[in-house]
Design an enzyme around this catalytic site. Structure first.
Site, PDB file in Angstrom:
ATOM      1  N   LYS A  11       0.095  -3.289  -0.749  1.00  0.00           N
ATOM      2  CA  LYS A  11      -0.708  -3.665   0.416  1.00  0.00           C
ATOM      3  C   LYS A  11      -2.212  -3.690   0.114  1.00  0.00           C
ATOM      4  CE  LYS A  11       2.685  -1.924   3.777  1.00  0.00           C
ATOM      5  NZ  LYS A  11       2.878  -1.084   4.995  1.00  0.00           N
ATOM      6  N   TYR A  51       6.314  -9.359   9.823  1.00  0.00           N
ATOM      7  CA  TYR A  51       6.554  -8.104  10.544  1.00  0.00           C
ATOM      8  C   TYR A  51       7.021  -8.350  11.987  1.00  0.00           C
ATOM      9  CZ  TYR A  51       4.812  -4.686   7.086  1.00  0.00           C
ATOM     10  OH  TYR A  51       4.667  -3.854   6.001  1.00  0.00           O
ATOM     11  N   PHE A  59       1.202  -0.758  17.360  1.00  0.00           N
ATOM     12  CA  PHE A  59       0.343  -0.936  16.182  1.00  0.00           C
ATOM     13  C   PHE A  59       0.459  -2.331  15.564  1.00  0.00           C
ATOM     14  CE2 PHE A  59       4.331   1.202  14.923  1.00  0.00           C
ATOM     15  CZ  PHE A  59       4.835   0.262  14.017  1.00  0.00           C
ATOM     16  N   ARG A  87      12.695   2.945  -1.849  1.00  0.00           N
ATOM     17  CA  ARG A  87      12.260   3.720  -0.692  1.00  0.00           C
ATOM     18  C   ARG A  87      11.950   5.172  -1.107  1.00  0.00           C
ATOM     19  NH1 ARG A  87      11.018   0.970   4.098  1.00  0.00           N
ATOM     20  NH2 ARG A  87      10.901   3.113   4.809  1.00  0.00           N
ATOM     21  N   THR A  93       6.928   6.922   5.481  1.00  0.00           N
ATOM     22  CA  THR A  93       5.938   6.002   6.064  1.00  0.00           C
ATOM     23  C   THR A  93       4.583   6.682   6.261  1.00  0.00           C
ATOM     24  OG1 THR A  93       7.775   4.928   7.244  1.00  0.00           O
ATOM     25  CG2 THR A  93       5.533   4.436   8.013  1.00  0.00           C
ATOM     26  N   ARG A 104       3.235   6.920  -1.741  1.00  0.00           N
ATOM     27  CA  ARG A 104       2.449   7.157  -0.526  1.00  0.00           C
ATOM     28  C   ARG A 104       1.779   8.528  -0.542  1.00  0.00           C
ATOM     29  NH1 ARG A 104       6.698   4.048   3.509  1.00  0.00           N
ATOM     30  NH2 ARG A 104       5.554   2.091   3.660  1.00  0.00           N
ATOM     31  N   ASN A 114      -0.700   2.308   4.181  1.00  0.00           N
ATOM     32  CA  ASN A 114       0.136   3.184   3.368  1.00  0.00           C
ATOM     33  C   ASN A 114       0.618   2.563   2.054  1.00  0.00           C
ATOM     34  OD1 ASN A 114       1.986   1.478   4.453  1.00  0.00           O
ATOM     35  ND2 ASN A 114       3.135   3.016   5.594  1.00  0.00           N
ATOM     36  N   HIS A 117       5.024  -1.713   0.893  1.00  0.00           N
ATOM     37  CA  HIS A 117       6.162  -2.046   1.760  1.00  0.00           C
ATOM     38  C   HIS A 117       7.399  -2.133   0.883  1.00  0.00           C
ATOM     39  CE1 HIS A 117       8.841  -4.156   4.524  1.00  0.00           C
ATOM     40  NE2 HIS A 117       9.188  -4.882   3.471  1.00  0.00           N
ATOM     41  N   GLU A 128      13.661 -11.004   3.205  1.00  0.00           N
ATOM     42  CA  GLU A 128      12.257 -10.805   2.810  1.00  0.00           C
ATOM     43  C   GLU A 128      11.959 -11.438   1.447  1.00  0.00           C
ATOM     44  OE1 GLU A 128      11.600  -6.697   5.398  1.00  0.00           O
ATOM     45  OE2 GLU A 128      11.430  -6.599   3.224  1.00  0.00           O
TER      46      GLU A 128
HETATM   47  P1  DAT Z   1       8.039   1.466   6.479  1.00  0.00           P
HETATM   48  O1  DAT Z   1       6.878   0.663   5.955  1.00  0.00           O
HETATM   49  O2  DAT Z   1       8.119   2.846   5.869  1.00  0.00           O
HETATM   50  O3  DAT Z   1       9.352   0.715   6.385  1.00  0.00           O
HETATM   51  P2  DAT Z   1       8.092   0.879   9.346  1.00  0.00           P
HETATM   52  O4  DAT Z   1       9.013  -0.256   9.015  1.00  0.00           O
HETATM   53  O5  DAT Z   1       8.515   1.837  10.413  1.00  0.00           O
HETATM   54  O6  DAT Z   1       7.760   1.747   8.038  1.00  0.00           O
HETATM   55  O7  DAT Z   1       6.681   0.309   9.797  1.00  0.00           O
HETATM   56  C1  DAT Z   1       6.111  -0.813   9.128  1.00  0.00           C
HETATM   57  C2  DAT Z   1       4.638  -0.542   8.919  1.00  0.00           C
HETATM   58  O8  DAT Z   1       3.984  -0.457  10.181  1.00  0.00           O
HETATM   59  C3  DAT Z   1       4.310   0.766   8.219  1.00  0.00           C
HETATM   60  O9  DAT Z   1       4.429   0.702   6.818  1.00  0.00           O
HETATM   61  C4  DAT Z   1       2.903   0.980   8.667  1.00  0.00           C
HETATM   62  C5  DAT Z   1       2.911   0.485  10.108  1.00  0.00           C
HETATM   63  N1  DAT Z   1       3.175   1.605  11.025  1.00  0.00           N
HETATM   64  C6  DAT Z   1       4.367   2.191  11.275  1.00  0.00           C
HETATM   65  N2  DAT Z   1       4.248   3.200  12.150  1.00  0.00           N
HETATM   66  C7  DAT Z   1       2.931   3.230  12.492  1.00  0.00           C
HETATM   67  C8  DAT Z   1       2.142   4.045  13.370  1.00  0.00           C
HETATM   68  N3  DAT Z   1       2.683   5.023  14.085  1.00  0.00           N
HETATM   69  N4  DAT Z   1       0.817   3.782  13.435  1.00  0.00           N
HETATM   70  C9  DAT Z   1       0.239   2.788  12.727  1.00  0.00           C
HETATM   71  N5  DAT Z   1       0.917   1.980  11.880  1.00  0.00           N
HETATM   72  C10 DAT Z   1       2.235   2.201  11.772  1.00  0.00           C
HETATM   73 MG    MG Z   2      10.057  -0.947   7.356  1.00  0.00          MG
END
Ligand code: DAT
Ligand code: MG
Length: 140
Positions: A11, A51, A59, A87, A93, A104, A114, A117, A128
């Site tokens: 990212k 996304y 968010f 993962r 996350t 991370r 973070n 992805h 994807e």
């Molecule tokens: P991951 O990237 O671990 O699969 P996710 O699919 O739940 O996590 O969310 C996608 C992305 O969205 C994540 O990498 C960062 C952002 N995100 C998730 N939860 C968030 C939050 N509570 N506040 C801000 N950004 C968030």
């Molecule tokens: Mg995800």
């Protein structure tokens, strides 16, 4: 366990800090092979499409803005159980909850920024990978 492929994104917070090589070393050390890779700059609309599953989350706008803020490195990782293994290497996350030694835990700046992805299941990995790569770009 079968050989799998998964979609990974380094990212903007990580490309900005020149962390691509260090992150790729973590993947390779874990036995994941980088079989395709390119650096691209997403538009906010493209980030939103990628996304889309998070469109209703509070968010979402911030996430799309961030993903389009600077270039990213998109890549396909291959290996035994690659989806789960990636993962594991990524960590949770929220970097505050990520295990020591994960990408991370070492590099991420916040939940939103973070560093990486990774696809979360075989079906999403397939979708994807196809979002970013054509068949010609994928070495068999
Ligand atoms: P991951 O990237 O671990 O699969 P996710 O699919 O739940 O996590 O969310 C996608 C992305 O969205 C994540 O990498 C960062 C952002 N995100 C998730 N939860 C968030 C939050 N509570 N506040 C801000 N950004 C968030
Ligand atoms: Mg995800």
């Amino acid at each position: 366990m079968a050989t799998e492929r998964t979609l990974s994104i380094i990212k903007p917070d990580a490309t900005r800090r020149n962390l691509t090589g260090k992150i790729n070393a973590k993947f390779e050390d874990a036995g994941l092979r980088i079989v395709a890779q390119k650096r691209i700059h997403l538009t906010k609309a493209q980030a939103g499409q990628f996304y889309a599953v998070h469109a209703e989350r509070p968010f979402y706008d911030e996430l799309c803005e961030f993903m389009a803020s600077e270039p990213v490195v998109v890549q396909v990782l291959e290996g035994e159980g690659a989806i789960a293994k990636n993962r594991e290497v990524m960590g949770a996350t929220n970097p505050a909850e990520a295990d020591a030694g994960t990408i991370r835990a070492e590099f991420a700046e916040s939940v939103g920024e973070n560093s990486v992805h990774g696809s979360d299941a075989p079906e999403t990995a397939k979708e994807e990978i196809a979002f970013f790569f054509s068949g010609l770009e994928l070495v068999g």
